[in-house]
Design an enzyme around this catalytic site. Structure first.
Site, PDB file in Angstrom:
ATOM      1  CB  SER A   5     -22.253  18.609  24.057  1.00 15.73           C
ATOM      2  OG  SER A   5     -21.229  19.564  24.260  1.00 15.73           O
ATOM      3  CE1 TYR A  54     -24.094  22.309  20.090  1.00 22.26           C
ATOM      4  CE2 TYR A  54     -23.146  22.280  22.283  1.00 22.26           C
ATOM      5  CZ  TYR A  54     -23.217  21.762  21.014  1.00 22.26           C
ATOM      6  OH  TYR A  54     -22.423  20.697  20.666  1.00 22.26           O
TER       7      TYR A  54
HETATM    8  P1  NAD Z   1     -20.994  19.234  11.694  1.00 24.32           P
HETATM    9  O1  NAD Z   1     -21.428  20.614  11.371  1.00 24.32           O
HETATM   10  O2  NAD Z   1     -19.730  18.710  11.105  1.00 24.32           O
HETATM   11  O3  NAD Z   1     -22.161  18.188  11.351  1.00 24.32           O
HETATM   12  C1  NAD Z   1     -23.506  18.455  11.623  1.00 24.32           C
HETATM   13  C2  NAD Z   1     -24.361  17.518  10.815  1.00 24.32           C
HETATM   14  O4  NAD Z   1     -25.753  17.790  11.097  1.00 24.32           O
HETATM   15  C3  NAD Z   1     -24.174  17.685   9.300  1.00 24.32           C
HETATM   16  O5  NAD Z   1     -24.281  16.441   8.665  1.00 24.32           O
HETATM   17  C4  NAD Z   1     -25.369  18.571   8.931  1.00 24.32           C
HETATM   18  O6  NAD Z   1     -25.760  18.466   7.567  1.00 24.32           O
HETATM   19  C5  NAD Z   1     -26.435  17.993   9.869  1.00 24.32           C
HETATM   20  N1  NAD Z   1     -27.572  18.878  10.035  1.00 24.32           N
HETATM   21  C6  NAD Z   1     -27.595  20.190  10.400  1.00 24.32           C
HETATM   22  N2  NAD Z   1     -28.844  20.651  10.388  1.00 24.32           N
HETATM   23  C7  NAD Z   1     -29.647  19.624  10.031  1.00 24.32           C
HETATM   24  C8  NAD Z   1     -31.044  19.470   9.845  1.00 24.32           C
HETATM   25  N3  NAD Z   1     -31.907  20.500  10.014  1.00 24.32           N
HETATM   26  N4  NAD Z   1     -31.519  18.271   9.454  1.00 24.32           N
HETATM   27  C9  NAD Z   1     -30.676  17.227   9.250  1.00 24.32           C
HETATM   28  N5  NAD Z   1     -29.350  17.308   9.423  1.00 24.32           N
HETATM   29  C10 NAD Z   1     -28.838  18.496   9.799  1.00 24.32           C
HETATM   30  O7  NAD Z   1     -20.933  19.215  13.283  1.00 24.32           O
HETATM   31  P2  NAD Z   1     -20.347  18.137  14.331  1.00 24.32           P
HETATM   32  O8  NAD Z   1     -19.330  18.840  15.143  1.00 24.32           O
HETATM   33  O9  NAD Z   1     -20.008  16.863  13.675  1.00 24.32           O
HETATM   34  O10 NAD Z   1     -21.623  17.954  15.256  1.00 24.32           O
HETATM   35  C11 NAD Z   1     -22.366  16.760  15.312  1.00 24.32           C
HETATM   36  C12 NAD Z   1     -23.004  16.652  16.674  1.00 24.32           C
HETATM   37  O11 NAD Z   1     -21.988  16.568  17.665  1.00 24.32           O
HETATM   38  C13 NAD Z   1     -23.888  17.846  17.044  1.00 24.32           C
HETATM   39  O12 NAD Z   1     -25.039  17.398  17.745  1.00 24.32           O
HETATM   40  C14 NAD Z   1     -22.972  18.645  17.960  1.00 24.32           C
HETATM   41  O13 NAD Z   1     -23.700  19.431  18.845  1.00 24.32           O
HETATM   42  C15 NAD Z   1     -22.247  17.515  18.669  1.00 24.32           C
HETATM   43  N6  NAD Z   1     -20.999  17.904  19.314  1.00 24.32           N
HETATM   44  C16 NAD Z   1     -19.943  18.373  18.595  1.00 24.32           C
HETATM   45  C17 NAD Z   1     -18.772  18.699  19.253  1.00 24.32           C
HETATM   46  C18 NAD Z   1     -17.556  19.179  18.522  1.00 24.32           C
HETATM   47  O14 NAD Z   1     -16.583  19.573  19.189  1.00 24.32           O
HETATM   48  N7  NAD Z   1     -17.522  19.157  17.213  1.00 24.32           N
HETATM   49  C19 NAD Z   1     -18.682  18.577  20.641  1.00 24.32           C
HETATM   50  C20 NAD Z   1     -19.794  18.106  21.345  1.00 24.32           C
HETATM   51  C21 NAD Z   1     -20.938  17.767  20.675  1.00 24.32           C
END
Ligand code: NAD
Length: 260
Positions: free
Chosen positions: A142, A155
């Site tokens: 991130s 985080y």
């Molecule tokens: P999201 O909530 O849409 O997806 C998260 C995924 O992780 C889902 O499939 C969920 O079921 C899974 N998950 C959660 N807990 C779990 C567990 N205990 N075991 C297995 N799977 C689990 O979120 P996202 O925004 O797509 O985030 C995905 C990644 O991207 C994360 O690591 C997040 O930190 C990172 N990220 C997101 C953003 C953003 O702006 N959305 C920015 C930077 C980084």
């Protein structure tokens, strides 16, 4: 381009992980999906990716907050796909509160899912990659792996940690045909960020559109959200031959957030 390659994408039932799984499958990779959600919706996604792209798509619902389930996910993928060529550590959760009000159980859970799970999966998958002399490891870090913001201590600690894992694995595999990189997204409009928008709208008494533009204005100079497909395209590139010498890199996709 990735025909015959086998990929594991954690947290791929939603958001960025789903976008990465879609992009890899579209390039011909077989994919092991992972994550939580409604069983029928997950099966629909699995069948759609398999049918559209004529690839094998499997699902394993491992809870990545548990180290034994991280290892079991990798063993299951090796057994059912035959090998793992691409490992994308993407599962993650968020919780927002100042450190002196931050619940200890939320700290432990974020560190387990956003950081430790990648240690466990990489540890389990590397021997197979080393044996074959090739592999691609991509960690979803991130902008918060590079810079901080208030109220996200767990985080940010986890994301800085995953940047550290990425660099270390890159060095340990530098001569072995394996690369390990971190993608560092800024704001991507997924359920994880939607919750922060909804919370902000409620807190500030504003509508959703205003909450979105305030969120972007604060951090992301482009004023636009990154699309999950943009992250998918970058993951595909990192798996390509042209990326064979990119390793240990932190790649921001953040509309200028970390340029400031
Ligand atoms: P999201 O909530 O849409 O997806 C998260 C995924 O992780 C889902 O499939 C969920 O079921 C899974 N998950 C959660 N807990 C779990 C567990 N205990 N075991 C297995 N799977 C689990 O979120 P996202 O925004 O797509 O985030 C995905 C990644 O991207 C994360 O690591 C997040 O930190 C990172 N990220 C997101 C953003 C953003 O702006 N959305 C920015 C930077 C980084």
């Amino acid at each position: 381009m990735l025909k015959g390659k086998n990929a594991v994408v954690t947290g791929s039932t939603s958001g960025i992980g789903e976008g990465v799984a879609r992009a890899l499958a579209a390039q011909g990779a077989n994919v092991m999906l992972n994550g939580f959600g409604d069983a029928a919706a997950i099966e629909k996604l699995r069948a759609e990716l398999a049918g559209t792209n004529k690839v094998t798509v499997l699902y394993n619902g491992a809870d990545l907050s548990k180290s034994d389930e991280c290892e079991a996910l990798i063993r299951d993928a090796e057994k059912r796909l035959g090998s793992i060529d691409i490992l994308v550590n993407n599962a993650g959760i968020q919780f927002v509160a100042p450190i002196d009000e931050f619940p200890v159980d939320r700290w432990n859970m974020i560190i387990a899912i956003n950081l430790s799970s990648a240690f466990h999966t990489i540890r389990a998958a590397l021997p197979g990659m080393k044996k074959r002399g090739s592999g691609r490891i991509i960690n979803t870090a991130s902008t918060h792996g590079l810079v901080a913001s208030a109220n996200k201590v767990a985080y940010i600690a986890a994301k800085h940690g995953i940047v550290g894992i990425t660099k270390t694995v890159a060095l340990e595999t530098a001569t072995s045909g394996i690369t390990c990189n971190a993608i560092c997204p800024g704001w991507v409009l997924t359920p994880l960020v939607q919750k922060q928008i909804d919370d902000r709208a409620a807190r500030e008494g504003i509508d959703e559109a205003t909450a979105k533009s305030r969120l972007l204005a604060e951090k992301q100079p482009s004023g636009r959200f990154t699309k999950v497909s943009d992250i998918g395209d970058l993951a595909v590139y990192l798996c390509s031959d042209g990326a064979q010498n990119i390793t240990g890199a932190m790649i921001p996709v953040d509309g200028g957030w970390t340029a400031q």
